[in-house]
Design an enzyme around this catalytic site. Structure first.
Site, mmCIF file in Angstrom:
data_model
loop_
_atom_site.group_PDB
_atom_site.id
_atom_site.type_symbol
_atom_site.label_atom_id
_atom_site.label_comp_id
_atom_site.label_asym_id
_atom_site.label_seq_id
_atom_site.Cartn_x
_atom_site.Cartn_y
_atom_site.Cartn_z
ATOM 1 N N SER A 6 0.806 -1.220 0.000
ATOM 2 C CA SER A 6 0.000 0.000 0.000
ATOM 3 C C SER A 6 0.840 1.272 0.000
ATOM 4 O O SER A 6 0.486 2.256 -0.654
ATOM 5 C CB SER A 6 -0.946 0.001 1.205
ATOM 6 O OG SER A 6 -1.825 -1.091 1.150
ATOM 7 N N HIS A 63 0.381 4.713 4.257
ATOM 8 C CA HIS A 63 -0.481 5.335 3.259
ATOM 9 C C HIS A 63 -0.164 6.822 3.097
ATOM 10 O O HIS A 63 0.042 7.310 1.978
ATOM 11 C CB HIS A 63 -1.950 5.162 3.654
ATOM 12 C CG HIS A 63 -2.483 3.788 3.419
ATOM 13 N ND1 HIS A 63 -3.823 3.513 3.268
ATOM 14 C CD2 HIS A 63 -1.857 2.582 3.310
ATOM 15 C CE1 HIS A 63 -4.004 2.230 3.067
ATOM 16 N NE2 HIS A 63 -2.825 1.631 3.106
#
Length: 207
Positions: free
Chosen positions: A131, A182
């Site tokens: 991610s 993230h």
């Protein structure tokens, strides 16, 4: 529209070899860890040797854990979602940047996301997943939206804006998400934009 995939399987592999290799690595690790270890108990120890664990990085100096977690995933949904995101949003950048710059940007963003996790998360924090690197790709698109709109058509600009906003919202809504990876993956992508997108031109094939 940049993000519509119309290639056949063989065409995709030929046109986007780096993305294909990354997804193949995702799949291989997932199959090995979540399927083969059912029949061969004990092999799962390699997974814990490669996952991101702040204690072993900071105290034991196992710095490879800043890289290897980028290719590991916690389950089928996790690996499927990240691989699908790569299939949708990776090809444009691989074509624009070329193989070397694409994998360089991908790894830099993923590593910086894991470095942020190391410094900001608790010492006992552990994580896996691509991610951070994928959010780095989103960060490159954000840079395009802000400073290089010539690289994207209007439909693609609208779509990436919606996707980035949605991804950020879901980052804070879902549980078991590495928020640090993230956010700092996204920031890393934006920061790399001026360097990695320097002299890049639109892809003629898409216009």
């Amino acid at each position: 529209m940049y993000f519509l995939r119309t290639e056949s399987f063989s065409q995709f592999i030929r046109l986007y070899p780096i993305i294909t290799i990354i997804i193949a690595i995702h799949t291989a690790f997932f199959v090995f860890n979540h399927v083969l270890t059912i029949f061969m108990p004990g092999l799962e120890s390699y997974y814990y040797l490669l996952m991101g664990q702040n204690y072993f990085i900071a105290v034991e100096g196992e710095y490879w854990r800043l890289i290897t977690p980028i290719f590991l995933h916690a389950g089928f949904t996790h690996v499927l979602f990240n691989s699908f995101s790569l299939v949708l949003f990776g090809p444009v950048l691989e074509r624009m940047l070329g193989k070397f710059k694409f994998i360089l940007a991908y790894l830099i963003c993923g590593i910086l996301a894991n470095v942020a996790t190391l410094y900001l998360a608790p010492l006992n924090y552990a994580s896996v997943g691509a991610s951070g690197a994928i959010f780095g790709l989103f960060g490159l698109y954000v840079f395009m939206l802000l400073f290089r709109q010539d690289l994207l058509d209007s439909q693609s600009r609208q779509m990436i804006m919606v996707i980035v906003i949605f991804a950020l919202v879901m980052t804070f809504v879902n549980s078991n998400i590495n928020i640090y990876a993230h956010i700092f993956g996204l920031i890393a992508g934006v920061a790399l934009g001026p360097i990695i997108l320097n002299r890049v031109r639109p892809i003629p094939h898409y216009f």
